[in-house]
Design a protein around this motif. Structure first.
Motif, PDB file in Angstrom:
ATOM      1  N   PHE A  36       0.846  -1.189   0.000  1.00  0.00           N
ATOM      2  CA  PHE A  36       0.000   0.000   0.000  1.00  0.00           C
ATOM      3  C   PHE A  36       0.883   1.241   0.000  1.00  0.00           C
ATOM      4  CE2 PHE A  36       0.704  -0.650   4.528  1.00  0.00           C
ATOM      5  CZ  PHE A  36       0.911   0.629   5.006  1.00  0.00           C
ATOM      6  N   VAL A  37       0.313   2.330  -0.486  1.00  0.00           N
ATOM      7  CA  VAL A  37       0.980   3.637  -0.479  1.00  0.00           C
ATOM      8  C   VAL A  37       0.474   4.390   0.743  1.00  0.00           C
ATOM      9  CG1 VAL A  37       1.334   5.794  -1.711  1.00  0.00           C
ATOM     10  CG2 VAL A  37       1.147   3.648  -2.982  1.00  0.00           C
ATOM     11  N   PRO A  38       1.384   4.847   1.620  1.00  0.00           N
ATOM     12  CA  PRO A  38       0.939   5.517   2.854  1.00  0.00           C
ATOM     13  C   PRO A  38       0.079   6.735   2.564  1.00  0.00           C
ATOM     14  CG  PRO A  38       3.269   4.984   2.976  1.00  0.00           C
ATOM     15  CD  PRO A  38       2.842   4.727   1.566  1.00  0.00           C
ATOM     16  N   LYS A  39      -0.884   6.933   3.439  1.00  0.00           N
ATOM     17  CA  LYS A  39      -1.762   8.085   3.319  1.00  0.00           C
ATOM     18  C   LYS A  39      -0.993   9.379   3.507  1.00  0.00           C
ATOM     19  CE  LYS A  39      -5.938  10.068   5.391  1.00  0.00           C
ATOM     20  NZ  LYS A  39      -7.000   9.866   6.412  1.00  0.00           N
ATOM     21  N   GLU A  40      -0.144   9.435   4.531  1.00  0.00           N
ATOM     22  CA  GLU A  40       0.680  10.605   4.793  1.00  0.00           C
ATOM     23  C   GLU A  40       2.026  10.448   4.091  1.00  0.00           C
ATOM     24  OE1 GLU A  40      -0.347  13.240   6.232  1.00  0.00           O
ATOM     25  OE2 GLU A  40      -2.285  12.406   6.849  1.00  0.00           O
ATOM     26  N   PRO A  41       2.515  11.466   3.376  1.00  0.00           N
ATOM     27  CA  PRO A  41       3.822  11.348   2.708  1.00  0.00           C
ATOM     28  C   PRO A  41       4.953  11.237   3.715  1.00  0.00           C
ATOM     29  CG  PRO A  41       3.015  13.604   2.619  1.00  0.00           C
ATOM     30  CD  PRO A  41       1.896  12.782   3.180  1.00  0.00           C
ATOM     31  N   GLU A  90     -11.056   4.981  -2.780  1.00  0.00           N
ATOM     32  CA  GLU A  90     -10.652   4.335  -4.030  1.00  0.00           C
ATOM     33  C   GLU A  90     -10.002   5.303  -5.004  1.00  0.00           C
ATOM     34  OE1 GLU A  90     -13.879   2.326  -5.816  1.00  0.00           O
ATOM     35  OE2 GLU A  90     -14.162   0.889  -4.175  1.00  0.00           O
ATOM     36  N   GLU A  91     -10.443   6.557  -5.034  1.00  0.00           N
ATOM     37  CA  GLU A  91      -9.972   7.491  -6.062  1.00  0.00           C
ATOM     38  C   GLU A  91      -8.467   7.720  -6.032  1.00  0.00           C
ATOM     39  OE1 GLU A  91     -12.210  11.038  -5.830  1.00  0.00           O
ATOM     40  OE2 GLU A  91     -14.104  10.092  -6.439  1.00  0.00           O
ATOM     41  N   PRO A  92      -7.836   7.940  -4.867  1.00  0.00           N
ATOM     42  CA  PRO A  92      -6.383   8.178  -4.885  1.00  0.00           C
ATOM     43  C   PRO A  92      -5.575   6.996  -5.408  1.00  0.00           C
ATOM     44  CG  PRO A  92      -7.340   8.887  -2.799  1.00  0.00           C
ATOM     45  CD  PRO A  92      -8.383   8.107  -3.514  1.00  0.00           C
ATOM     46  N   PHE A 117      -3.905  -6.299 -11.530  1.00  0.00           N
ATOM     47  CA  PHE A 117      -3.710  -5.376 -10.402  1.00  0.00           C
ATOM     48  C   PHE A 117      -5.086  -5.049  -9.830  1.00  0.00           C
ATOM     49  CE2 PHE A 117      -0.627  -4.564 -13.759  1.00  0.00           C
ATOM     50  CZ  PHE A 117       0.548  -4.911 -13.116  1.00  0.00           C
ATOM     51  N   VAL A 118      -5.252  -5.319  -8.559  1.00  0.00           N
ATOM     52  CA  VAL A 118      -6.559  -5.212  -7.928  1.00  0.00           C
ATOM     53  C   VAL A 118      -6.428  -4.391  -6.652  1.00  0.00           C
ATOM     54  CG1 VAL A 118      -8.492  -6.480  -6.910  1.00  0.00           C
ATOM     55  CG2 VAL A 118      -7.262  -7.444  -8.876  1.00  0.00           C
ATOM     56  N   LEU A 119      -7.414  -3.523  -6.417  1.00  0.00           N
ATOM     57  CA  LEU A 119      -7.531  -2.823  -5.149  1.00  0.00           C
ATOM     58  C   LEU A 119      -8.498  -3.606  -4.271  1.00  0.00           C
ATOM     59  CD1 LEU A 119      -6.925  -0.334  -3.368  1.00  0.00           C
ATOM     60  CD2 LEU A 119      -8.913   0.766  -4.424  1.00  0.00           C
ATOM     61  N   GLU A 134      -3.043  -5.200  -4.737  1.00  0.00           N
ATOM     62  CA  GLU A 134      -2.632  -6.592  -4.926  1.00  0.00           C
ATOM     63  C   GLU A 134      -2.100  -6.764  -6.335  1.00  0.00           C
ATOM     64  OE1 GLU A 134      -6.105  -8.848  -4.078  1.00  0.00           O
ATOM     65  OE2 GLU A 134      -5.928  -8.634  -1.894  1.00  0.00           O
ATOM     66  N   VAL A 135      -0.915  -7.348  -6.444  1.00  0.00           N
ATOM     67  CA  VAL A 135      -0.259  -7.591  -7.732  1.00  0.00           C
ATOM     68  C   VAL A 135      -0.256  -9.097  -7.974  1.00  0.00           C
ATOM     69  CG1 VAL A 135       1.848  -7.314  -9.068  1.00  0.00           C
ATOM     70  CG2 VAL A 135       1.173  -5.543  -7.452  1.00  0.00           C
ATOM     71  N   TYR A 136      -0.909  -9.527  -9.045  1.00  0.00           N
ATOM     72  CA  TYR A 136      -0.968 -10.942  -9.402  1.00  0.00           C
ATOM     73  C   TYR A 136      -0.103 -11.172 -10.630  1.00  0.00           C
ATOM     74  CZ  TYR A 136      -4.988 -11.300  -6.259  1.00  0.00           C
ATOM     75  OH  TYR A 136      -5.805 -11.278  -5.162  1.00  0.00           O
ATOM     76  N   ALA A 137       0.800 -12.140 -10.532  1.00  0.00           N
ATOM     77  CA  ALA A 137       1.680 -12.489 -11.649  1.00  0.00           C
ATOM     78  C   ALA A 137       1.516 -13.975 -11.951  1.00  0.00           C
ATOM     79  CB  ALA A 137       3.126 -12.168 -11.309  1.00  0.00           C
ATOM     80  N   ARG A 138       1.390 -14.307 -13.240  1.00  0.00           N
ATOM     81  CA  ARG A 138       1.198 -15.697 -13.657  1.00  0.00           C
ATOM     82  C   ARG A 138       2.348 -16.144 -14.541  1.00  0.00           C
ATOM     83  NH1 ARG A 138      -3.796 -13.335 -13.522  1.00  0.00           N
ATOM     84  NH2 ARG A 138      -3.535 -12.509 -15.637  1.00  0.00           N
TER      85      ARG A 138
END
Length: 457
Positions: free
Chosen positions: A49-54, A78-80, A116-118, A125-129
């Motif tokens: 995840f990307v932190p809410k606060e920088p 979801e928007e950010p 790539f799923v939120l 979530e990053v899915y690689a096959r």
């Protein structure tokens, strides 16, 4: 055609149940065989995840930042996350990953092999096959790694531009500061404004001292004048005792020496204000003063010897007193003149100081402004350089991708179940289709007969 009831539909399927069973069974057998034949595909998942606060941490500047540790949380919206998923789907990050895994193509990474799923918990979530479970996990982790790298490079680009701009501004301000210092130094040397506050105190003190000396000199001058009048009256009484002759107590040389003496005393008085008495220039004037004074004494001695024939008489003593008083008068006049010149210089200097102070304050404030600006820019440059070396926390890895134990495709039981349902639906459709053909056979033959008959006619 008459509408059929549900029971009639059931009899249609029941009468052809063998066909439905064969189609369903063949579908299941085919799906099972294909599941065994096809190469297994493994799917690995990495979560971050990307932190809410920088991640803002300063080293040299002092913004209103709390340096204590605080928990990192994702943005609960979801928007950010839209731009982050867009970066993950970009061709740039796919190209970086493809360099590490040449057997993959950029198009496959962008279209088929990655998802790539939120999640509902606002985690990315990053899915690689891949056919290799280890490579699938490595690809998923590579996406997270290059996501951090790209985000860091984006901020690094702005830092580099900021550093170049600050370095350019520092060079400009150092030139301005050097020029302002040069102007200030030249102004101070020209106007002797090293310390105006101390100087004004000294000038006021000296003015008071010289005004007191001037008053004393005036008093001495009046006393000397009265003494000279008294001596002259005595001389008039004694002049009858000598032969009638003009009393000469001056000469052109003596007047010249007296003028030089007055000029030197004025210069010495002026220098006492500006420099100390131990200064070489003041010592030179003092030696000249002593020498001229000796010359005056010699000239007076010559005048005395040439004019008086009886050195032990009362008249001669009076004449000597008159000469001494005259010399004293000249000295007092020289002191008065020199003191007035000095006072005039002091008063002129005092009048100049407010104007000089304003100009000095302007030059000093200019120097201080450029110095503060340069110091601030240097601190900012150190901050930018420190930030350049620091790796900000742009993404927090929650779950590292690991090689999956089971393949995600093909799944035998799932494929067989889907094939069963598909075969059952296909068999039912086939039964209804065959029943339709049988029921409409006579009508189709009749229509065909009419068409052939019309063609023959």
């Amino acid at each position: 055609m008459a509408e059929k009831t549900l029971l009639e539909y059931w009899f249609i399927l029941y009468n052809r149940k063998v066909i439905i069973f064969v189609i369903t069974l063949s579908s299941m057998i085919t799906a099972g065989a294909l599941s065994k034949i096809l190469s297994p595909v493994y799917e690995a998942k990495a979560v971050f995840f990307v932190p809410k606060e920088p991640d803002i941490t300063t080293f040299f500047t002092s913004p209103d930042e709390i340096m204590a540790r605080s928990p990192l949380m994702p943005t609960s919206n979801e928007e950010p996350h839209g731009p982050y998923i867009g970066i993950l789907k970009s061709k740039t990050i796919a190209g970086l990953v493809q360099k590490d895994f040449p057997h993959k193509t950029v198009e496959n990474l962008m279209r088929r092999d990655m998802d790539f799923v939120l999640s509902d918990e606002y985690l990315l979530e990053v899915y690689a096959r891949d056919n290799n479970p280890g490579l699938a996990a490595d690809i998923a982790n590579a996406y997270v790694k290059y996501f951090k790298q790209l985000m860091g490079e984006y901020s690094q680009m702005s830092q580099s531009e900021r550093q170049a701009t600050i370095e350019e501004e520092i060079a400009k301000n150092e030139k301005r500061l050097s020029r302002a210092k040069g102007i200030l130094k030249a102004f101070q040397q020209k106007n002797r404004t090293a310390n105006l506050d101390e100087e004004i105190k000294q000038l006021i003190s000296m003015k008071t001292t010289f005004e007191s000396q001037l008053e004393n000199a005036h008093v001495e001058y009046h006393e000397n004048k009265n003494k000279m009048l008294a001596v002259k009256r005595k001389l008039k009484d004694e002049v009858r005792a000598f032969e009638t002759s003009e009393l000469v107590i001056t000469s052109p040389l003596l007047e010249k020496l007296r003028a030089q003496l007055v000029d030197i005393e004025a210069k010495m008085a002026t220098l006492r204000v500006e420099i100390k008495e131990s200064h070489p220039e003041y010592m030179t004037l003092k030696r000249n003063y002593e020498e001229i004074k000796k010359n005056i004494d010699k000239e007076i001695e010559i005048i005395i010897k040439s004019q008086v024939k009886a050195p032990d008489t009362f008249y001669e003593n009076l004449r000597r007193q008159l000469i001494s008083l005259t010399i004293e008068k000249e000295g007092i006049e020289a002191d008065i003149k020199g003191t007035r010149q000095v006072l005039s210089g002091i008063e002129e200097r005092i009048r100049e100081i407010p104007k000089l102070r304003n100009q000095l304050d302007t030059f000093v404030s200019e120097v201080d402004r450029y110095k503060r600006l340069t110091d601030t820019l240097k601190v900012n440059l150190e901050e930018v350089m420190a930030q350049t070396k620091r790796a900000p926390q742009v993404a927090v890895l929650v779950e590292d991708a690991t090689p999956p134990a089971k393949a995600s495709f093909p799944i035998l039981w799932l494929n067989v179940m889907v094939a069963c349902l598909a075969g059952l639906a296909g068999g039912v459709f086939y039964c209804f289709f065959v029943n339709y053909l049988e029921e409409t056979r006579e009508k189709r033959i009749y229509r065909l007969w009419k068409v052939l008959k019309s063609i023959q006619e």
